[in-house]
Scaffold this motif. Structure first.
Motif, short mmCIF file in Angstrom:
data_model
loop_
_atom_site.label_atom_id
_atom_site.label_comp_id
_atom_site.label_asym_id
_atom_site.label_seq_id
_atom_site.Cartn_x
_atom_site.Cartn_y
_atom_site.Cartn_z
N UNK A 126 -62.09 1.57 20.57
CA UNK A 126 -62.72 2.59 21.42
C UNK A 126 -61.73 3.43 22.23
N UNK A 127 -60.57 2.82 22.48
CA UNK A 127 -59.58 3.47 23.35
C UNK A 127 -59.20 4.87 22.90
N UNK A 128 -59.27 5.11 21.59
CA UNK A 128 -58.91 6.42 21.05
C UNK A 128 -59.76 7.54 21.65
N UNK A 157 -61.33 8.00 24.64
CA UNK A 157 -61.28 8.48 26.03
C UNK A 157 -60.28 9.61 26.25
N UNK A 158 -59.05 9.50 25.70
CA UNK A 158 -58.14 10.66 25.87
C UNK A 158 -58.69 11.92 25.21
N UNK A 206 -61.90 12.81 24.78
CA UNK A 206 -62.97 13.36 25.62
C UNK A 206 -62.39 14.13 26.79
N UNK A 207 -61.40 13.54 27.44
CA UNK A 207 -60.80 14.19 28.60
C UNK A 207 -60.13 15.49 28.20
N UNK A 208 -59.43 15.47 27.06
CA UNK A 208 -58.74 16.68 26.62
C UNK A 208 -59.74 17.78 26.31
N UNK A 267 -62.69 18.08 27.41
CA UNK A 267 -63.32 18.52 28.66
C UNK A 267 -62.42 19.55 29.36
#
Lengths: 114, 190
Positions: A49-51, A53-54, A56-58, A60
């Protein structure tokens, strides 16, 4: 050796289209991170799952996504992500790019068979 | 019997075994290091912690009261690293640690502004030599009465060694790797 290579190629291919997948899912309906994860996992697009989050933030911060806080029946409010107009524009471009790729691959494969 | 810790994560509070806490803390630190997104890293960590809180409460609802190491390991395996790699099983393993340290850490002599009584020379020297600051101060003080060599040595150190003003310099002064986590730690206090 061979196994490692094929795995690597597969994961590279998935990585390449992951951002496209996120936009497509959010284009259908707004989602909070966990339901996005569930959908991507069902489609075996992500392994860990860690892939996500970065990415989504980018997206956004590029203005492709926005989020809002929404009350949840249990626990604290959840972060709901939704696609922006800019995101939709990019998505339609990606849709046609994707169709091009699929067509090209289909053509190459057909040529080989004949 | 085990010692437990109370933690707040993703806006919820949990009771967690101490060993499980250590493991989770290390995992979060590594995740932060490997995210490499500058100021945006905070947002990523916020999402990640929210997810962890969610996974914790799912398991806790099924009867288990305290978050234990097994659960933390399971969650870490599920979450993995930002670059899609699986988290290493034991990221406190000594081999990893040493290669990491020798790869990134530089140690330099600075004057320490955080723990100084005069120019920060003794404190900086103590960090450089890995000895107690008080011991260095006492030795310098004694040497003042032994021909004044200590006095001149102090003056020379004061002139030669730069003051560690930035967080990077403070990391170098301590000989620890210049990572986001360490930088944050030393930029808090001036």
């Amino acid at each position: 050796m061979n196994d490692i290579n094929t795995d690597n190629i597969k994961s590279q291919m998935r990585k390449g289209v992951l951002e496209y997948c996120i936009l497509s899912i959010l284009n259908n309906n707004d989602a909070y991170a966990s339901s996005l994860i569930a959908e991507l996992k069902d489609a075996s697009m992500i392994v860990v799952e860690g892939t996500l989050y970065p990415l989504l933030t980018r997206q956004k911060n590029q203005g492709l996504l926005s989020y809002r806080w929404e009350e949840s029946p249990q626990g604290p409010p959840r972060k709901y992500y939704s696609i922006t107009e800019k995101g939709k524009e990019l998505l339609s471009e990606m849709d046609s790019a994707w169709n091009d790729v699929v067509d090209t691959i289909a053509q190459i494969r057909n040529n080989k068979k004949q | 019997m085990k010692k437990v810790v109370n933690v707040g994560i993703g806006g919820r509070s949990f009771v967690i075994d101490e060993d499980a806490y250590q493991k989770l803390d290390k995992y979060l630190e590594r995740f932060r290091e490997r995210t490499r997104m500058g100021v945006q890293t905070g947002d990523v960590m916020e999402d990640l912690e929210q997810r962890i809180a969610e996974l914790f409460s799912e398991s806790i609802r099924t009867g288990q009261e305290v978050v234990n190491l097994t659960l933390v390991n399971k969650i870490i395996a599920q979450l993995g690293m930002p670059d899609g790699e699986a988290a290493e099983d034991d990221f406190s393993s000594s081999k990893k640690e040493t290669t990491y340290n020798s790869g990134y850490a530089v140690k330099r002599l600075y004057r320490d502004p955080d723990n100084k009584s005069l120019g920060g020379v003794c404190s900086g020297l103590a960090l450089y030599l890995n000895v107690d600051t008080t011991l260095v101060r006492v030795l310098f003080f004694i040497s003042l009465f032994m021909g004044g060599i200590g006095f001149w040595a102090y003056i020379i150190f004061w002139i030669v060694a730069p003051l560690a003003t930035t967080a990077t310099q403070k990391c170098e002064m301590r000989g620890i790797p210049v990572t986001a986590e360490n930088l944050r730690k030393y930029s808090i206090y001036k």
